[in-house]
Scaffold this motif. Structure first.
Motif, PDB file in Angstrom:
ATOM      1  N   PHE A 142     -10.724   0.408  34.201  1.00 19.29           N
ATOM      2  CA  PHE A 142     -11.492  -0.288  33.162  1.00 19.29           C
ATOM      3  C   PHE A 142     -11.491   0.582  31.914  1.00 19.29           C
ATOM      4  O   PHE A 142     -11.274   1.801  31.969  1.00 19.29           O
ATOM      5  N   LEU A 143     -11.704  -0.050  30.788  1.00 18.48           N
ATOM      6  CA  LEU A 143     -11.711   0.657  29.510  1.00 18.48           C
ATOM      7  C   LEU A 143     -13.141   1.060  29.157  1.00 18.48           C
ATOM      8  O   LEU A 143     -14.008   0.203  28.962  1.00 18.48           O
ATOM      9  N   GLN A 144     -13.385   2.375  29.091  1.00 12.50           N
ATOM     10  CA  GLN A 144     -14.670   2.863  28.619  1.00 12.50           C
ATOM     11  C   GLN A 144     -14.599   2.926  27.093  1.00 12.50           C
ATOM     12  O   GLN A 144     -14.011   3.843  26.521  1.00 12.50           O
ATOM     13  N   ASP A 145     -15.170   1.904  26.432  1.00 10.25           N
ATOM     14  CA  ASP A 145     -14.988   1.764  24.992  1.00 10.25           C
ATOM     15  C   ASP A 145     -16.243   2.111  24.186  1.00 10.25           C
ATOM     16  O   ASP A 145     -16.346   1.744  23.011  1.00 10.25           O
ATOM     17  N   ASN A 146     -17.212   2.792  24.818  1.00  9.05           N
ATOM     18  CA  ASN A 146     -18.360   3.264  24.042  1.00  9.05           C
ATOM     19  C   ASN A 146     -17.969   4.541  23.293  1.00  9.05           C
ATOM     20  O   ASN A 146     -16.830   5.004  23.358  1.00  9.05           O
ATOM     21  N   LEU A 147     -18.912   5.123  22.563  1.00 12.34           N
ATOM     22  CA  LEU A 147     -18.585   6.296  21.752  1.00 12.34           C
ATOM     23  C   LEU A 147     -18.117   7.460  22.612  1.00 12.34           C
ATOM     24  O   LEU A 147     -17.211   8.204  22.222  1.00 12.34           O
ATOM     25  N   GLU A 148     -18.706   7.616  23.781  1.00  7.76           N
ATOM     26  CA  GLU A 148     -18.278   8.678  24.693  1.00  7.76           C
ATOM     27  C   GLU A 148     -16.811   8.501  25.073  1.00  7.76           C
ATOM     28  O   GLU A 148     -16.021   9.458  25.055  1.00  7.76           O
ATOM     29  N   GLY A 149     -16.448   7.269  25.412  1.00  8.01           N
ATOM     30  CA  GLY A 149     -15.068   6.999  25.789  1.00  8.01           C
ATOM     31  C   GLY A 149     -14.104   7.197  24.639  1.00  8.01           C
ATOM     32  O   GLY A 149     -12.981   7.676  24.831  1.00  8.01           O
ATOM     33  N   LYS A 150     -14.528   6.851  23.429  1.00  6.96           N
ATOM     34  CA  LYS A 150     -13.651   7.013  22.266  1.00  6.96           C
ATOM     35  C   LYS A 150     -13.408   8.486  21.948  1.00  6.96           C
ATOM     36  O   LYS A 150     -12.298   8.872  21.563  1.00  6.96           O
ATOM     37  N   ILE A 151     -14.445   9.313  22.103  1.00  4.79           N
ATOM     38  CA  ILE A 151     -14.261  10.753  21.894  1.00  4.79           C
ATOM     39  C   ILE A 151     -13.264  11.302  22.906  1.00  4.79           C
ATOM     40  O   ILE A 151     -12.370  12.080  22.565  1.00  4.79           O
ATOM     41  N   GLU A 152     -13.399  10.876  24.163  1.00  2.89           N
ATOM     42  CA  GLU A 152     -12.442  11.305  25.185  1.00  2.89           C
ATOM     43  C   GLU A 152     -11.047  10.766  24.872  1.00  2.89           C
ATOM     44  O   GLU A 152     -10.033  11.423  25.147  1.00  2.89           O
ATOM     45  N   GLY A 153     -10.995   9.572  24.281  1.00  4.04           N
ATOM     46  CA  GLY A 153      -9.707   9.008  23.897  1.00  4.04           C
ATOM     47  C   GLY A 153      -9.027   9.821  22.809  1.00  4.04           C
ATOM     48  O   GLY A 153      -7.801   9.990  22.820  1.00  4.04           O
ATOM     49  N   LEU A 154      -9.807  10.334  21.852  1.00  3.21           N
ATOM     50  CA  LEU A 154      -9.249  11.216  20.823  1.00  3.21           C
ATOM     51  C   LEU A 154      -8.646  12.464  21.451  1.00  3.21           C
ATOM     52  O   LEU A 154      -7.578  12.933  21.045  1.00  3.21           O
ATOM     53  N   SER A 155      -9.341  12.997  22.446  1.00  2.00           N
ATOM     54  CA  SER A 155      -8.834  14.192  23.133  1.00  2.00           C
ATOM     55  C   SER A 155      -7.582  13.872  23.942  1.00  2.00           C
ATOM     56  O   SER A 155      -6.593  14.609  23.904  1.00  2.00           O
ATOM     57  N   GLU A 156      -7.601  12.752  24.654  1.00  2.00           N
ATOM     58  CA  GLU A 156      -6.459  12.356  25.489  1.00  2.00           C
ATOM     59  C   GLU A 156      -5.217  12.095  24.645  1.00  2.00           C
ATOM     60  O   GLU A 156      -4.086  12.356  25.081  1.00  2.00           O
ATOM     61  N   SER A 157      -5.435  11.614  23.406  1.00  2.00           N
ATOM     62  CA  SER A 157      -4.304  11.320  22.517  1.00  2.00           C
ATOM     63  C   SER A 157      -3.824  12.543  21.745  1.00  2.00           C
ATOM     64  O   SER A 157      -2.880  12.436  20.959  1.00  2.00           O
ATOM     65  N   GLY A 158      -4.472  13.676  21.937  1.00  2.00           N
ATOM     66  CA  GLY A 158      -4.024  14.913  21.307  1.00  2.00           C
ATOM     67  C   GLY A 158      -4.624  15.212  19.948  1.00  2.00           C
ATOM     68  O   GLY A 158      -4.248  16.198  19.316  1.00  2.00           O
TER      69      GLY A 158
END
Length: 224
Positions: A142-158
């Motif tokens: 599932f997509l965690q699309d809250n602010l916490e998930g977006k911050i982790e997404g920035l990290s995952e994307s480098g």
């Protein structure tokens, strides 16, 4: 003297342009006047605006140091933060950044926290970061699309290191307390949060541009 945000102290100011308004009620013995001034710092040459207001009551008070009330535009003082120039920050995100610093300098601390969260959201939108894929208890993605998930997404994307992401989470916690619990943070806390977001902007938008500029200058030097 007026406080200069660049010199970070009160400095002598040169009046470049001045207009005065006056109002008098002779029967009542009342008067007031306002000076509108464009001023220039004698230390760093920064140009800004101020008003100097005085009236009959202020003049009669012997327990005050100044005989006028000074108001500076943009508002600034010992706790104020200058707005940094980010050359490569997208226009919309830059607007949020400027409003966030303005809110801080006008002591609108809860609104400033909202601006800090909006900055993270704006960066994620600009970089097309929608969140991070996680697994639920049933093992389904599932997509965690809250602010916490977006911050982790920035990290995952480098875009962020793990340490950078941890710092942004601290900023997120601060914003949650301010906006959801109406817990007003201290000036010191928000100053640190602003430093974190400014370093994040520097790393994501400015550092790569500077590295490419350095690479081009090195290439030009070696071809000469």
């Amino acid at each position: 003297k007026s406080y200069c945000s660049q010199c970070n102290r009160p400095t002598n100011q040169k009046v470049l342009k001045q207009e005065k308004t006056q109002y008098t009620e002779q029967n009542e013995g009342w008067w007031e006047e306002t000076d509108y001034q464009i001023i220039q710092c004698g230390g760093c040459d920064q140009v800004s605006f101020r008003t100097l207001y005085s009236d009959a009551q202020i003049q009669q008070q012997n327990d005050i140091e100044e005989t006028f009330i000074q108001e500076l535009f943009p508002k600034r003082g010992p706790n104020s933060i200058p707005i940094k120039s980010f050359n490569n920050l997208p226009y919309n995100v830059k607007g949020i950044y400027r409003e966030t610093i303005d809110a801080f300098n006008n002591e609108q601390l809860i609104l400033c926290c909202g601006g800090l969260r909006a900055l993270i959201e704006g960066i994620c939108l600009d970089k097309s970061i929608k969140g991070i894929i996680k697994k639920n208890k049933k093992g389904l993605d599932f997509l965690q699309d809250n602010l916490e998930g977006k911050i982790e997404g920035l990290s995952e994307s480098g875009y962020l290191t793990k340490d950078n992401a941890t710092s942004l989470h601290e900023l997120r916690f601060l914003g949650n307390e301010a906006l959801h619990e109406l817990s007003k943070p201290s000036i010191a806390e928000i100053k640190l949060a602003i430093e974190i977001i400014e370093l994040t902007i520097e790393n994501i938008y400015e550092l790569q541009h500077k590295a490419m500029k350095l690479k081009r200058q090195k290439a030009n030097r070696t071809t000469k």
